[in-house]
Design a protein around this motif. Structure first.
Motif, short mmCIF file in Angstrom:
data_model
loop_
_atom_site.label_atom_id
_atom_site.label_comp_id
_atom_site.label_asym_id
_atom_site.label_seq_id
_atom_site.Cartn_x
_atom_site.Cartn_y
_atom_site.Cartn_z
N PRO A 8 -0.14 -9.10 -0.99
CA PRO A 8 -0.63 -7.48 -1.36
C PRO A 8 -1.25 -7.49 -2.70
N VAL A 133 7.36 2.16 6.69
CA VAL A 133 6.09 1.15 6.46
C VAL A 133 4.70 1.78 6.74
N VAL A 137 1.41 2.08 4.24
CA VAL A 137 0.22 1.70 4.63
C VAL A 137 -0.87 2.59 4.63
N ASP A 140 -2.29 3.78 1.18
CA ASP A 140 -2.71 2.75 0.30
C ASP A 140 -1.53 1.80 -0.58
N THR A 142 1.41 -1.06 -0.98
CA THR A 142 1.64 -2.38 -0.49
C THR A 142 3.32 -2.28 -0.09
N ILE A 168 -1.14 -4.75 11.08
CA ILE A 168 -0.77 -4.41 9.93
C ILE A 168 0.28 -5.42 9.30
N LEU A 356 -6.06 4.04 10.23
CA LEU A 356 -6.01 2.56 10.31
C LEU A 356 -7.76 2.11 10.46
N TYR A 360 -9.71 0.08 7.80
CA TYR A 360 -10.30 -1.16 8.25
C TYR A 360 -11.89 -1.22 8.48
N LYS A 382 -6.39 -7.82 3.64
CA LYS A 382 -5.09 -7.69 3.21
C LYS A 382 -4.51 -6.99 2.25
N ASN A 384 -4.07 -3.92 1.89
CA ASN A 384 -2.90 -2.91 2.42
C ASN A 384 -2.30 -3.25 3.54
N LYS A 385 -2.13 -4.56 3.73
CA LYS A 385 -1.21 -5.01 4.99
C LYS A 385 0.38 -5.02 4.41
N ALA A 386 1.06 -4.92 5.36
CA ALA A 386 2.67 -4.91 5.14
C ALA A 386 3.14 -6.36 5.47
#
Length: 502
Positions: A8, A133, A137, A140, A142, A168, A356, A360, A382, A384-386
């Motif tokens: 991230p 989490v 996300v 915004d 990480t 996510i 989301l 996305y 990627k 903003n992905k966990a």
């Protein structure tokens, strides 16, 4: 796949330039810890660690850190400097296991640089992690989850898979990512008709109202339980005077409120302790203050008078509590909490998916231009992905991690301080999950005499002792005022609690 290219990154480029690297020669952006005893002690420990992989990445990881990012929790940890509290006023969406302790846990995690969440229930702790989490996300941020093993890490992926949101999470095992751009594009394609014309701002406002009402009802439920316990205690305290003859309170006292009787009892007790009896002037004062005109009442034994006053107070207090109990029961009877929790979860997940989808789908549109320009489009999605990984997988690829906004450590009481320090180096904010039923057994090679020798050589504070501290105990000793939320899970009625809360 090398994890160094799949981590991230911050949205803000200027901020990223100053905070993205843990190892940097730009001393104006980093704090020097070369003279810090705890830092030198940890670096010496790392030089004696057994190799975790053939490349020796774990052994050398701390050796490579010449400067510590001053925004990382590691900087606070080494300096023993607690960060100031910064309240996060963003509305928190709590889809998993909503109750008062879950709400408090999420808010505390976003309000503090270091926070502890304690729970003896695995499902409650899992709910809290997922709630944090998801809020990170959609705002915004990480976020990384560090679990004890790759097996336990999979439980988070499985739960999100059941609610159609597993895309996510990027699961890192042995430096390999399970990221799939196709999975996200397929999800967006399936959700297009469902989310394209939704008013998410309005829906979030409605969800906030639902959550506030649900919180109020849960508070009423807790209040009802406390009041019922208080009533039961008062009933147990009612007794009968034992002087062999029946005595009664003057009619004027029977007209007093519960609070006024308690005040009389306190004054009466104080005077008896002081003078052994009630003087005439005090009898006159009590006549005007409490209306006691029967002076013969003071000839009774103090212990019996005390019991009479306590009994009268208890009777009046019980009557007051009965009114409160009836009022709370009427409110709760009109509101089925179990059904509202399910309704709240469904709405929360729907809104989260809508947020989301907006994010996305916009990133996917931007990818078209990036592809035309020959840029790497995967990193766009990627950002903003966990990320979820085990402690061992994390350490193996530690040199490639950037600074996460939030890092959640599951079962922090099992993590040694060396492994923990590596994680703190990558965390802007940290959440320590704790199970009071678990204990720290010490590092895997605790019989090695070298650890005592290193400790004696550097003599850091006992809070940093590698043999006798977990990361959790070390942090709580260094920062005793670290906010802690204890998770409470209630099982309601005949409903299946697993279905209700998970």
């Amino acid at each position: 796949m090398d994890i160094k290219n799949d981590i991230p990154q911050e949205e803000n480029k200027d901020k990223a330039e100053t905070e993205e690297v843990l190892i940097s020669g730009e001393k104006e952006d980093n704090e020097t810890f070369n003279d810090n005893i705890a830092f030198k002690y940890l670096k010496e420990l790392s030089s004696h660690m057994e190799l975790e992989n053939e490349d020796g990445e774990v052994k050398s990881s701390f050796q490579f850190i010449e400067e510590v990012d001053h925004n990382s929790v590691l900087a606070n940890y080494l300096n023993k400097k607690a960060a100031e509290k910064e309240e996060d006023h963003n509305f928190k969406i709590i889809p998993f296991g909503f109750n008062l302790s879950q709400k408090e846990a999420v808010q505390t995690a976003f309000d503090n640089k270091i926070s502890i969440i304690e729970g003896s229930s695995v499902s409650s702790s899992t709910d809290a992690i997922l709630n944090i989490v998801l809020n990170a996300v959609i705002n915004d941020k990480t976020v990384a989850i560090i679990s004890e093993s790759d097996f336990f890490a999979l439980k988070f992926v499985e739960i999100l898979n059941k609610v159609d949101m597993d895309f996510i999470i990027d699961n890192i095992i042995d430096n390999e990512s399970d990221y799939s751009k196709d999975k996200i594009e397929q999800w967006l394609s399936l959700k297009r008709s469902q989310f394209e014309k939704r008013n998410l701002h309005k829906e979030r406002g409605e969800l906030k109202d639902i959550q506030n009402t649900l919180r109020e009802m849960l508070e009423n439920e807790d209040k009802l339980s406390l009041i019922q316990m208080e009533k039961a205690n008062l009933l147990n305290e009612i007794s009968i005077p034992d002087n062999g003859k029946k005595i009664t309170l003057p009619a004027s006292i029977l007209l007093q409120s519960a609070d006024k009787i308690m005040l009389l009892l306190e004054e009466y007790t104080m005077l008896i302790k002081k003078d052994k009896y009630i003087k005439f002037l005090n009898k006159i004062r009590f006549l005007f203050k409490y209306g006691i005109s029967e002076f013969g009442f003071y000839n009774n034994k103090f212990e019996n008078v005390k019991k009479l006053l306590i009994n009268r107070y208890n009777q009046l207090k019980i009557s007051e509590l009965d009114v409160e109990i009836e009022s709370l029961k009427n409110k709760l009877d009109r509101y089925i909490i179990e059904d509202e929790i399910i309704y709240h979860k469904e709405n929360s997940l729907s809104i989260l998916k809508g947020i989301l989808y907006e994010r996305y789908s916009k990133k996917t549109d931007a990818e078209i231009l990036e592809n035309e320009e020959g840029n790497n489009s995967e990193d766009t999605i990627k950002k903003n992905k966990a990320v979820i990984t085990s402690i061992n997988s994390f350490k193996k690829s530690m040199n490639g991690w950037k600074l996460f906004d939030y890092v959640i450590i599951d079962e922090a009481e099992k993590i040694d301080i060396f492994s923990g320090a590596l994680i703190l180096a990558c965390a802007r904010n940290i959440v320590l999950m704790s199970d009071p039923n678990q204990v720290f057994d010490g590092p895997y090679d605790k019989t090695n005499n070298v650890w005592n020798e290193i400790y004696k050589e550097y003599s850091p504070d006992e809070s940093y002792d590698y043999l006798n501290n977990s990361l959790l105990s070390s942090i709580t000793r260094i920062f005793p005022d670290t906010p802690k939320t204890v998770l409470v899970k209630k099982y309601r009625g005949s409903r299946n609690p697993v279905n209700l809360y998970n």
